[in-house]
Design an enzyme around this catalytic site. Sequence first.
Site, short mmCIF file in Angstrom:
data_model
loop_
_atom_site.label_atom_id
_atom_site.label_comp_id
_atom_site.label_asym_id
_atom_site.label_seq_id
_atom_site.Cartn_x
_atom_site.Cartn_y
_atom_site.Cartn_z
N ASN A 100 0.39 -1.18 0.06
CA ASN A 100 -0.05 0.00 -0.09
C ASN A 100 0.83 1.17 -0.17
OD1 ASN A 100 -2.76 0.92 -0.16
ND2 ASN A 100 -2.69 1.58 1.67
N SER A 125 8.10 11.08 7.58
CA SER A 125 8.04 10.88 9.07
C SER A 125 9.32 11.03 9.98
CB SER A 125 7.42 9.86 9.30
OG SER A 125 7.35 9.36 10.85
N TYR A 150 6.40 -0.08 8.57
CA TYR A 150 5.81 1.14 8.42
C TYR A 150 6.96 2.26 8.19
CZ TYR A 150 3.97 5.79 9.01
OH TYR A 150 3.67 7.24 8.86
N LYS A 154 8.66 4.61 4.71
CA LYS A 154 8.88 6.00 4.37
C LYS A 154 10.27 6.19 4.05
CE LYS A 154 4.93 7.40 5.55
NZ LYS A 154 4.10 7.71 4.60
N PHE A 179 6.66 15.49 12.47
CA PHE A 179 6.89 15.13 13.93
C PHE A 179 5.50 14.33 14.26
CE2 PHE A 179 11.35 15.35 15.14
CZ PHE A 179 11.81 15.72 13.84
N SER A 217 -2.57 4.21 29.25
CA SER A 217 -1.59 3.54 29.69
C SER A 217 -0.34 4.49 29.23
CB SER A 217 -1.26 2.21 28.80
OG SER A 217 -2.43 1.42 29.48
N1 LIG Z 1 -0.67 11.05 11.60
C1 LIG Z 1 0.71 10.79 11.83
O1 LIG Z 1 1.23 10.76 13.15
C2 LIG Z 1 1.86 10.82 10.82
C3 LIG Z 1 3.23 10.97 11.26
C4 LIG Z 1 4.07 11.04 10.12
C5 LIG Z 1 3.79 10.67 8.89
N2 LIG Z 1 2.38 10.70 8.59
C6 LIG Z 1 1.75 10.23 7.21
O2 LIG Z 1 1.14 11.27 6.61
C7 LIG Z 1 0.16 10.81 5.57
C8 LIG Z 1 -1.19 10.95 6.15
O3 LIG Z 1 -1.51 10.59 7.46
P1 LIG Z 1 -2.78 10.61 8.24
O4 LIG Z 1 -2.48 10.59 9.81
O5 LIG Z 1 -3.64 11.86 7.66
O6 LIG Z 1 -3.51 9.32 8.00
P2 LIG Z 1 -5.05 8.89 7.63
O7 LIG Z 1 -4.92 7.35 7.53
O8 LIG Z 1 -5.85 9.59 8.35
O9 LIG Z 1 -4.87 9.37 6.00
C9 LIG Z 1 -4.53 8.52 5.02
C10 LIG Z 1 -5.60 8.53 4.01
O10 LIG Z 1 -5.28 7.74 3.00
C11 LIG Z 1 -6.16 6.84 2.60
N3 LIG Z 1 -5.65 5.51 1.82
C12 LIG Z 1 -4.90 4.85 2.37
N4 LIG Z 1 -4.52 3.73 1.23
C13 LIG Z 1 -5.23 4.35 0.25
C14 LIG Z 1 -5.07 3.55 -1.10
N5 LIG Z 1 -4.56 2.54 -1.54
N6 LIG Z 1 -5.83 4.39 -2.02
C15 LIG Z 1 -6.45 5.51 -1.72
N7 LIG Z 1 -6.43 6.07 -0.45
C16 LIG Z 1 -5.92 5.24 0.60
C17 LIG Z 1 -7.01 6.64 3.79
O11 LIG Z 1 -8.42 5.94 3.60
C18 LIG Z 1 -7.04 7.74 4.40
O12 LIG Z 1 -8.12 8.57 4.20
C19 LIG Z 1 0.41 9.11 5.62
O13 LIG Z 1 1.21 8.93 4.41
C20 LIG Z 1 1.22 8.96 6.94
O14 LIG Z 1 1.96 7.98 6.97
C21 LIG Z 1 1.49 10.50 9.55
#
Ligand SMILES: NC(=O)c1ccc[n+]([C@@H]2O[C@H](COP(=O)([O-])OP(=O)(O)OC[C@H]3O[C@@H](n4cnc5c(N)ncnc54)[C@H](O)[C@@H]3O)[C@@H](O)[C@H]2O)c1
Length: 337
Positions: A100, A125, A150, A154, A179, A217
């Site tokens: 994915n 990240s 995961y 990245k 962050f 926790s």
């Molecule tokens: N939230 C955090 O703490 C954090 C920290 C660092 C990096 N990130 C990165 O930022 C990005 C967004 O994170 P988020 O917290 O908004 O996550 P999230 O899960 O809320 O958003 C990701 C979205 O992508 C969609 N998605 C996933 N796989 C898909 C696919 N194959 N086709 C179409 N849509 C798909 C999901 O339905 C979701 O709406 C991600 O790449 C995540 O790895 C997040």
Amino acid sequence: MKILVTGGLGFIGSHTVVELLHKNYEVVILDDLSNSSISVLEGITSITQKSPQFHKLDLKDKLKLSEFFEENDDLDGIIHFAASKAVGESVEKPLLYYENNINTLILVLQEMRRRELSNFIFSSSCTVYGQADELPITEEAPVKKAESPYGNTKQIGEEIIQEYAKTNPQFSAISLRYFNPIGAHKSTEIGELPIGLPQNLIPFITQTAAGKRKELSVFGDDYPTPDGTAIRDYIHVVDLAKAHIVALERLINSKNIENYEVFNLGTGKGNSVLEVIRAFEKVSQQKLAYKIVDRREGDITAAYADTQKANSVLGWKAELSLEDSLKSAWEWQLKQE
Ligand SMILES: NC(=O)c1ccc[n+]([C@@H]2O[C@H](COP(=O)([O-])OP(=O)(O)OC[C@H]3O[C@@H](n4cnc5c(N)ncnc54)[C@H](O)[C@@H]3O)[C@@H](O)[C@H]2O)c1
């Protein structure tokens, strides 16, 4: 200008779509709703009074993705949020995560190459740094062996983009190393919607305070930090969203120095888990039930960003405080009742 936002109904994506619409960009969202709800689209419309185009599409579907790009070959930029993000789940299901997060990235880049599209923003990240040797963490800090599949997606994702950029000078990209994004839009129309047991501290705190969870926790109080609990850099999701627009405009206006650049996005301030709990209790006027348990495998002691590069080169700075973030997260939680 027309911008594609993949994963645009997710937590960070939805807040970024709102900021793009505020700045009058035309926005197209692709999301398969695997970790979000269609109701987020209503939230976006209610805040902005605009309706972005939305296509329910799984980026793994090469044919459908190609058809989409065929019909949308006039994109001025792409912000690629779509990915699976649960660290624990990635340990159990590594192939799902590599498929994915990596396959979809390659498919999107291939479509961009085919249609000579540029201006790509990637969600990376701070996990790429692992436990950095020096704090605060600069972009020069070495990337350490990933603690989870995961985290590895990245690192590999960044490498793929960087190597592709090397071979194609017409292509420009920025990786943004987030962050710890927290909080919600002040309208309470959109926020973080964790499905199942929250993996992150803040939704766990707000759900516990709302009575949905018995107690929080706290994983470990024997870290080498002033109060023994782990330290992170919590950044308000709206500040983070705004940084995406600044980064995108840097590429659109050809202000970038290299065709692949990396920026940390944080506040520059580290807070321990106990400090976050105290701050939450203050803004919410709630007493939080918590207990100290063993450390969680894979957790590091402390991470907070050196934000100088983002401040001086991007001209972006996080403006909202930890208290602002916690207040918005709590108001969002109350709205879910
Ligand atoms: N939230 C955090 O703490 C954090 C920290 C660092 C990096 N990130 C990165 O930022 C990005 C967004 O994170 P988020 O917290 O908004 O996550 P999230 O899960 O809320 O958003 C990701 C979205 O992508 C969609 N998605 C996933 N796989 C898909 C696919 N194959 N086709 C179409 N849509 C798909 C999901 O339905 C979701 O709406 C991600 O790449 C995540 O790895 C997040």
